[in-house]
Motif scaffolding. Structure first.
Motif, mmCIF file in Angstrom:
data_model
loop_
_atom_site.group_PDB
_atom_site.id
_atom_site.type_symbol
_atom_site.label_atom_id
_atom_site.label_comp_id
_atom_site.label_asym_id
_atom_site.label_seq_id
_atom_site.Cartn_x
_atom_site.Cartn_y
_atom_site.Cartn_z
ATOM 1 N N PHE A 9 -2.489 2.885 6.356
ATOM 2 C CA PHE A 9 -1.817 1.715 5.769
ATOM 3 C C PHE A 9 -1.326 2.084 4.361
ATOM 4 N N GLY A 10 -0.234 1.454 3.962
ATOM 5 C CA GLY A 10 0.239 1.585 2.578
ATOM 6 C C GLY A 10 0.743 2.985 2.263
ATOM 7 N N GLU A 14 2.955 6.887 4.399
ATOM 8 C CA GLU A 14 4.217 7.599 4.197
ATOM 9 C C GLU A 14 4.076 9.081 4.503
ATOM 10 N N PRO A 81 -4.931 0.730 1.435
ATOM 11 C CA PRO A 81 -4.742 0.718 -0.020
ATOM 12 C C PRO A 81 -5.952 0.076 -0.691
ATOM 13 N N LEU A 83 -7.799 -2.567 -2.361
ATOM 14 C CA LEU A 83 -7.561 -4.012 -2.399
ATOM 15 C C LEU A 83 -8.114 -4.563 -3.703
ATOM 16 N N LYS B 238 4.783 0.295 -5.407
ATOM 17 C CA LYS B 238 5.560 0.691 -4.237
ATOM 18 C C LYS B 238 5.690 -0.440 -3.222
ATOM 19 N N TYR B 239 4.619 -1.206 -3.025
ATOM 20 C CA TYR B 239 4.631 -2.181 -1.927
ATOM 21 C C TYR B 239 4.326 -3.619 -2.353
ATOM 22 N N GLN B 243 1.250 -5.273 0.646
ATOM 23 C CA GLN B 243 0.525 -4.164 1.268
ATOM 24 C C GLN B 243 -0.790 -4.624 1.903
ATOM 25 N N TYR B 244 -1.220 -5.845 1.596
ATOM 26 C CA TYR B 244 -2.482 -6.328 2.189
ATOM 27 C C TYR B 244 -2.304 -6.847 3.619
ATOM 28 N N GLY B 246 -1.141 -5.574 6.520
ATOM 29 C CA GLY B 246 -1.691 -4.708 7.558
ATOM 30 C C GLY B 246 -3.200 -4.597 7.452
ATOM 31 N N LYS B 268 3.177 -5.815 12.540
ATOM 32 C CA LYS B 268 3.936 -4.726 11.911
ATOM 33 C C LYS B 268 5.350 -5.151 11.515
ATOM 34 N N GLU B 273 5.578 -2.276 4.671
ATOM 35 C CA GLU B 273 6.417 -1.169 5.150
ATOM 36 C C GLU B 273 7.708 -1.715 5.767
ATOM 37 N N GLU B 277 11.534 -0.936 4.629
ATOM 38 C CA GLU B 277 12.524 -0.355 5.533
ATOM 39 C C GLU B 277 13.751 -1.242 5.718
#
Lengths: 86, 607
Positions: A9-10, A14, A81, A83, B238-239, B243-244, B246, B268, B273, B277
């Motif tokens: 994740f996060g 990548e 990531p 948290l 970045k996110y 980001q939490y 997922g 998803k 992400e 995208e």
């Protein structure tokens, strides 16, 4: 050999370009062996992994035995990531 | 006289007379309540009684900044606001980043109290020591973005220095928020309070700066805090908080279909992400923020073409999880509309999710929804309902009254109304993390993941706090709440707190370098004092232990699937948690602070 399901994740995802993969390790292997294999496979830097929250079957690795947590067949290991709330 | 950090003045604006006055900030208050949220709670306690109607002239808007707000250090951006909430009917503390707070400080104020009601619609310009009222007739009906653009152009400042209420507030929606540029005083309906005072917007434009007691040492500490924030918050940069999504879904904590389950099969499609995208255009940060977590999106094609907003985790959780809408373009659109109308995305999403469940049960029908097929997952219905709420059309008129309004209309369905003290829950299911049950149950403003002490990290990292354990959670949540209370009172964003050393065990000297006052060693005690004062306010407003209970669904319905399958926060478990928490706080079995606790915290005068 046993099979571990690994999910990403996060930012770490990548590097892997996949959400999930199965990794085979020798029975009795610990989390640190899995990480070693993933570093070899994906080229993770130590700083990237240090910023991950590692969760094994819904529990933080640090709540188990940390890097020495013994893995079992079918375990789900997640690299999430950090948290921190919002 | 303050050596640094504090401006030393409280501005009081009387809308009844159109006058204003400046009072000195009492240094003793700083030692007890720090500033920001703590100072706002103190002023609220002193000036807003339990009898005050939230939309009457007697209610007040109490904006307070902390000693760090506006200081030359990372993310010194936050302003706290205390008022009586039209959504909950009780004390509300809410905060926002952006530029408004720093400019209040640059104008020379630590607090601005707005009271009374203007005889005609106005906006208020706070420009250093000049306070002026301007006709706002031409601004009525305009969106928050339009108002912020018009006023920033007219008065030559950034749009983020303007705080405004939108059309939803003008129509009396109880969870109408205040937009501070593109940041929000999101929860509890402060937008409606402002409009009830005949004020459409407030603009702060200051030419001053924040004094620093020991500049050389402060600058070095601020540089270090910036470095740590940059290095440890790369994921946020970045996110963003998205980001939490997922992670929470993987952990079985992501509320789906009005908390009927906690895993979303198509999650998803709505992750950070996916944002990156498909729609990401740029990052944006608040005042002096090195992280810049906001992820701006633009919908380039399809039926939601042209929509733009910066959806955060809670917004995605409300629209994507609770409403089960996996069309990311619809979420970006619903987020944009909420910002434009001036609606809290969290309450909006939670109420639409409830309406979707009532629709699927046949309690409300197409006759009530103006023909909208209000089923879970219906992206168009989600977007249409945001407008229906803001414009109070058909069932949107009922949802605009919040959980209290719906409970009056459908009292037999209270078990599935996902709120505590009338504030809807955020996007974490307490059945998946037991500490989070206390977070929501005992938060000072009704269900809240932040004010209530965000426990999920601790429940994943710390051995003694297993996510499904009851023992020890009372003390954990107390510590997290006290920490959050002092951070909210300092005026910084919680995302960068670690760089400053502001944790459960605060360290560092930056506050001393800023203010010249020995405050760091007192922070956790100050946080506890603030939290206890807020509880005294709630008790005065009629709250008892019964109000700390969770929605029936969480206490009676085990989760049907996912990693937390079978878990339920039943009465026995929750009573155990609450008793543990009350003991840790020094409150009695009804959740009232005891005399001993008040004496320990120097609060005996506040009974």
């Amino acid at each position: 050999m046993i099979e571990i399901i690994v999910r990403y994740f996060g930012p770490v995802r990548e590097k892997t370009a996949v959400d999930e993969e199965k990794i085979s390790v020798v029975e009795g292997s610990q989390l640190k062996r899995l990480i070693q294999l993933l570093v070899e496979r994906h080229g993770f830097g130590t700083d990237q992994l240090a910023q991950c929250l590692i969760v094994i079957n819904g529990r933080g690795a640090s709540q188990l035995s940390g890097l020495e947590t013994e893995l079992r067949n079918g375990d789900v290991v997640c690299f999430m990531p950090q948290l921190s709330g919002g | 006289m303050f050596k640094g950090g504090y401006a030393g003045h409280v501005l009081r604006i009387d809308l009844d007379t159109g006058g204003s006055s400046v009072e000195p900030l009492d240094p003793k208050l700083v030692e007890k309540f720090l500033g920001g949220r703590g100072l706002a709670a103190y002023i609220y306690y002193e000036e807003v009684g339990p009898e005050v109607n939230p939309i009457s002239p007697e209610n007040k808007l109490i904006f307070c900044v902390g000693p760090l707000t506006g200081a030359p250090a990372p993310a010194t951006t936050k302003t706290s606001l205390a008022t009586k909430s039209p959504e909950t009917g009780r004390y509300l503390c809410t905060n926002a980043g952006g530029w408004f707070g720093p400019h209040l400080k640059f104008c020379g104020y630590d607090a601005v109290i707005i009271e009374g009601r203007a005889p005609r619609p106005v906006y208020i310009l706070i420009e250093d020591c000049n306070i002026s009222f301007h006709d706002a007739a031409d601004l009525l009906g305009k969106t928050t973005t339009e108002v912020n653009q018009i006023l920033s152009g007219r008065h030559r400042c950034r749009p983020e220095q303007v705080v405004s209420a939108g059309p939803a507030a003008e129509r009396g929606v109880v969870f109408a928020n205040l937009q501070a540029g593109d940041r929000s005083f999101g929860r509890g309906g402060a937008g409606l309070v402002l409009i009830s005072k005949n004020v459409k917007a407030i603009l702060a434009k200051g030419a001053g700066s924040v004094g620093v007691a020991y500049p050389k040492e402060f600058t070095a500490s601020a540089a270090e805090a910036t470095r740590v924030a940059r290095e440890t918050r790369t994921g946020h940069t970045k996110y963003g908080t998205a980001q939490y999504v997922g992670a929470m879904n993987e952990l079985g904590a992501f509320p789906v279909r009005n908390f009927q389950t906690t895993t979303l099969p198509e999650y998803k499609k709505i992750t950070a992400e996916a944002i990156k995208e498909r729609f990401f255009t740029h990052n944006k940060g608040c005042y002096r923020c090195p992280v810049a977590c906001a992820q701006y999106c633009y919908v380039k094609d399809g039926k939601f073409l042209g929509a733009k907003s910066d959806p955060e985790y809670e917004t995605i959780g409300a629209f994507g999880g609770m409403c089960a809408v996996t069309d990311l373009a619809a979420i970006v659109t619903a987020n944009m509309l909420c910002d434009e109308y001036g609606l809290d995305t969290m309450s909006t999403g939670a109420l639409i999710a409830l309406a979707m469940e009532l629709f699927e049960r046949g309690v409300i029908t197409e006759k009530d929804t103006g023909g909208i097929i209000l089923r879970f997952g219906n992206a168009e219905a989600l977007v249409e309902m945001v407008t229906a709420i803001a414009q109070r059309q058909h069932v949107g008129n009922l949802l605009a009254k919040g959980m209290r309004g719906i409970a009056e209309a459908y009292p037999e369905y209270q078990d599935i109304m996902m709120h505590v003290k009338w504030l809807p829950l955020a996007a974490y299911d307490p059945r998946a993390f037991y500490g989070n049950a206390l977070t929501n149950g005992t938060s000072s403003r009704g269900a809240c993941h932040n004010v209530g002490g965000w426990s999920i990290r601790a429940e994943l990292l710390t051995k003694e706090y297993d996510r499904f354990a009851v023992e020890g959670k009372g003390l954990l949540i107390k510590k997290l709440q006290d920490t959050r209370a002092y951070i909210d009172s300092l005026g910084i964003c919680t995302v960068v707190r670690g760089g400053y050393g502001f944790t459960e065990e605060p360290e560092g000297r930056i506050l001393e370098y800023l203010t010249g006052l020995e405050l760091t060693s007192q922070l956790t005690t100050i946080g506890e004092r603030i939290y206890t004062l807020e509880r005294l306010i709630l008790v005065r407003e009629g709250v008892t232990g019964r109000d700390d209970m969770l929605p029936g669904r969480l206490m009676r319905e085990p989760l049907p699937d996912g990693p937390a399958k079978g878990h339920v926060m039943d009465q026995a478990k929750y009573t155990g948690l609450l008793n543990d928490y009350y003991r840790a706080r020094g409150w009695d079995e009804e959740g009232r602070p005891t005399g001993e606790t008040l004496a320990k915290l120097d609060l005996v005068n506040y009974v």
